[in-house]
Scaffold this motif. Structure first.
Motif, short mmCIF file in Angstrom:
data_model
loop_
_atom_site.label_atom_id
_atom_site.label_comp_id
_atom_site.label_asym_id
_atom_site.label_seq_id
_atom_site.Cartn_x
_atom_site.Cartn_y
_atom_site.Cartn_z
N ASN A 250 -41.31 -2.43 -17.53
CA ASN A 250 -39.87 -2.64 -17.29
C ASN A 250 -39.11 -1.72 -16.04
O ASN A 250 -38.67 -2.36 -15.21
CB ASN A 250 -39.07 -2.53 -18.45
N VAL A 251 -39.78 -0.66 -15.99
CA VAL A 251 -39.34 0.41 -14.86
C VAL A 251 -39.79 -0.28 -13.64
O VAL A 251 -39.17 -0.22 -12.63
CB VAL A 251 -39.74 1.66 -15.14
N GLY A 252 -40.95 -0.59 -13.59
CA GLY A 252 -41.67 -1.14 -12.30
C GLY A 252 -40.95 -2.35 -11.85
O GLY A 252 -40.69 -2.75 -10.59
N MET A 253 -40.78 -3.17 -12.76
CA MET A 253 -40.09 -4.43 -12.28
C MET A 253 -38.38 -4.45 -11.76
O MET A 253 -37.96 -5.26 -11.13
CB MET A 253 -39.61 -5.85 -13.52
N SER A 254 -37.83 -3.21 -12.07
CA SER A 254 -36.56 -2.96 -11.61
C SER A 254 -36.67 -2.09 -10.40
O SER A 254 -35.38 -1.85 -9.78
CB SER A 254 -35.68 -1.91 -12.88
N VAL A 258 -40.06 0.69 -1.50
CA VAL A 258 -41.56 0.65 -1.27
C VAL A 258 -42.39 1.51 -2.13
O VAL A 258 -43.47 1.02 -2.72
CB VAL A 258 -41.76 0.94 0.09
N LEU A 259 -41.66 2.72 -2.27
CA LEU A 259 -42.67 3.69 -3.06
C LEU A 259 -41.69 4.06 -4.32
O LEU A 259 -40.64 3.69 -4.43
CB LEU A 259 -42.58 4.98 -2.34
N VAL A 260 -42.65 4.71 -5.09
CA VAL A 260 -41.79 5.12 -6.51
C VAL A 260 -40.97 6.20 -6.34
O VAL A 260 -41.06 7.03 -5.38
CB VAL A 260 -43.01 5.32 -7.66
N THR A 340 -47.33 3.70 -4.03
CA THR A 340 -46.36 2.37 -3.88
C THR A 340 -45.88 1.60 -5.03
O THR A 340 -46.43 1.90 -6.30
CB THR A 340 -47.12 1.28 -3.24
N VAL A 341 -44.89 1.00 -5.21
CA VAL A 341 -44.34 0.25 -6.27
C VAL A 341 -45.28 -0.66 -6.74
O VAL A 341 -45.43 -0.98 -8.03
CB VAL A 341 -42.86 -0.26 -6.01
N ASP A 342 -45.93 -1.37 -5.96
CA ASP A 342 -46.99 -2.43 -6.26
C ASP A 342 -47.93 -1.98 -6.98
O ASP A 342 -48.46 -2.51 -8.12
CB ASP A 342 -47.37 -3.14 -4.82
N SER A 343 -48.56 -0.62 -6.75
CA SER A 343 -49.67 -0.05 -7.42
C SER A 343 -49.13 0.51 -8.69
O SER A 343 -49.82 0.30 -9.76
CB SER A 343 -49.95 1.24 -6.71
#
Length: 427
Positions: A250-254, A258-260, A340-343
């Protein structure tokens, strides 16, 4: 520029923690060496809130002026003949410029921070970087970044207690003492290769992580269910992992960056620190980054910097950020993919499938074809003897290895407790 007569009767400036900020320069004022002269002028520039530009600096002279165009302030310091001291020969001491109007000051380098806090760190080695940057702002009216405060403390600690290199040079003597106590040390070192216990030989990249936070978390989960049977304990850990994955999914989707967030903050700090560097471009990929402290070489194609922070942390350091900004590149895009957020989303995208109630599980051999007899594949628990006394639950204690909670720091005013978006300082 007005010439003033020399006053040789002025006392020699001592190389100590003298209050330079409260003093003014004068013709004939002497310094033990050119380094003391540089430090004195830097302290005065910070105290009087004007930028200093070095015109000439070598073994025999030091010339500096105000960095503002049109301001006549200028000082010429030269070596005294036959002695190692330096004295002020000419001085134009009046400023006609408005000086530095913001909290940032180019002379507030890491070396200056280290000298400013050395006495405090000598008395209190636990002096925190966030306390350092706050005290420097209160005492000097200068804003430094968290990374500058951290590096300043590291440099001051090295000056007081020695560097890591000096400590490692003492290790062979300690190992010899260990061998003198017990000869069993030698087989231990031969049995376990250095890559298992020495960071320098680690086969991989730690990305700046040297603690066992994840290990402690998993251990605590097992500790909570250690009195349960093996299957129930595994179910307990599976439930914890399911919750963990769901929360981070859920955090990742919000996230929209580009980066965490942790990597984003480190990149912004590097970009902020990069402002005080001079960038010299050698070719398409190599840069020379010049500062008042040292010179570093950056290769943006190989993603390396001579300070080694880019390689160790997997994100551009301040030197790399300066090089990337100078050629129009986005420093965020040069962080390792794992930040990255994608990772992050990909890490927690896998499903941990639910398991039905235990009453629906089949016993070993149940439902075998042909209605054959059950096969004896039972696994028995290990034979243990209960020790006397109350069982101990807390065996592993590694709380001291936890990383401190990161504090939000504004990238504009460098104050703690709010971000750059919420900063109320007028632009």
């Amino acid at each position: 520029m007005a010439e003033q007569s020399l006053e040789r009767s002025l006392p020699l400036v001592p190389d100590s923690s003298y209050d330079w900020a409260a003093q003014s320069l004068a013709i004939g004022q002497e310094f033990p060496d050119v380094e003391t002269c540089r430090r004195t002028l830097k302290d005065i520039a910070i105290a009087l809130h004007f930028d200093l530009r070095i015109v000439k600096s070598d073994r025999s002279r030091f010339i500096a002026k105000c960095s503002k165009e049109g301001c006549p302030w200028r000082v010429h310091v030269a070596k005294c003949p036959g002695v190692p001291t330096f004295s002020i020969r000419t001085l134009q001491g009046e400023h006609t410029c408005e000086g530095v109007r913001n909290l940032h000051h180019q002379q507030a380098s890491v070396g200056w921070v280290a000298r400013s806090v050395e006495a405090r760190i000598r008395d209190n080695p636990q002096y925190k970087p966030k306390e350092i940057l706050q005290d420097i702002r209160d005492q000097h009216g200068v804003a430094v970044s968290y990374m500058q405060a951290w590096r300043g403390k590291e440099r001051s600690m090295a000056a007081l207690h020695g560097t890591f290199e000096e400590g490692y040079r003492l290790l062979p003597g300690k190992i010899s003492e260990m061998v003198d106590i017990s000869q069993d040390v030698i087989p231990w070192f031969q049995q376990y290769p250095p890559r298992l216990w020495a960071v320098a030989y680690f086969e991989g990249v730690r990305y700046g992580h040297f603690t066992l936070g994840v290990t402690e978390l998993l251990y605590n989960w097992a500790l909570e269910g250690h009195e349960l049977p093996i299957v129930q304990m595994m179910e307990h850990i599976r439930h914890q992992l399911t919750t963990w994955f769901n929360e981070r999914r859920n955090v990742g989707m919000s996230l929209s960056s580009v980066l965490v967030p942790s990597a984003e903050k480190r990149i912004l700090e590097a970009i902020s620190d990069a402002r005080c560097y001079q960038v010299l471009r050698a070719n398409e990929v190599e840069f020379e980054i010049v500062s008042t402290e040292r010179t570093n070489i950056v290769d943006i194609r190989s993603r390396v910097c001579s300070c080694r922070r880019w390689q160790l942390y997997g994100m551009p350091c301040a030197h790399a950020a300066a090089a990337l900004i100078s050629c129009g590149q986005n420093a965020h895009l040069f962080a390792e993919h794992c930040f990255t957020v994608d990772s992050y989303r990909e890490t927690y995208s896998q499903m941990i499938y639910p398991i039905p109630e235990r009453i629906t599980w089949k016993e070993p051999g149940e439902g075998a074809e042909g209605g054959g007899a059950k096969v004896d594949t039972s696994i028995r628990p290990p034979k243990t003897r209960r020790p006397p006394g109350r069982p101990k639950k807390k065996v592993l204690r590694i709380e001291s290895l936890k990383r401190p909670k990161r504090v939000v720091q504004c990238g504009r005013c460098h104050m703690l407790g709010h971000s750059q978006k919420k900063c109320t300082l007028p632009i």
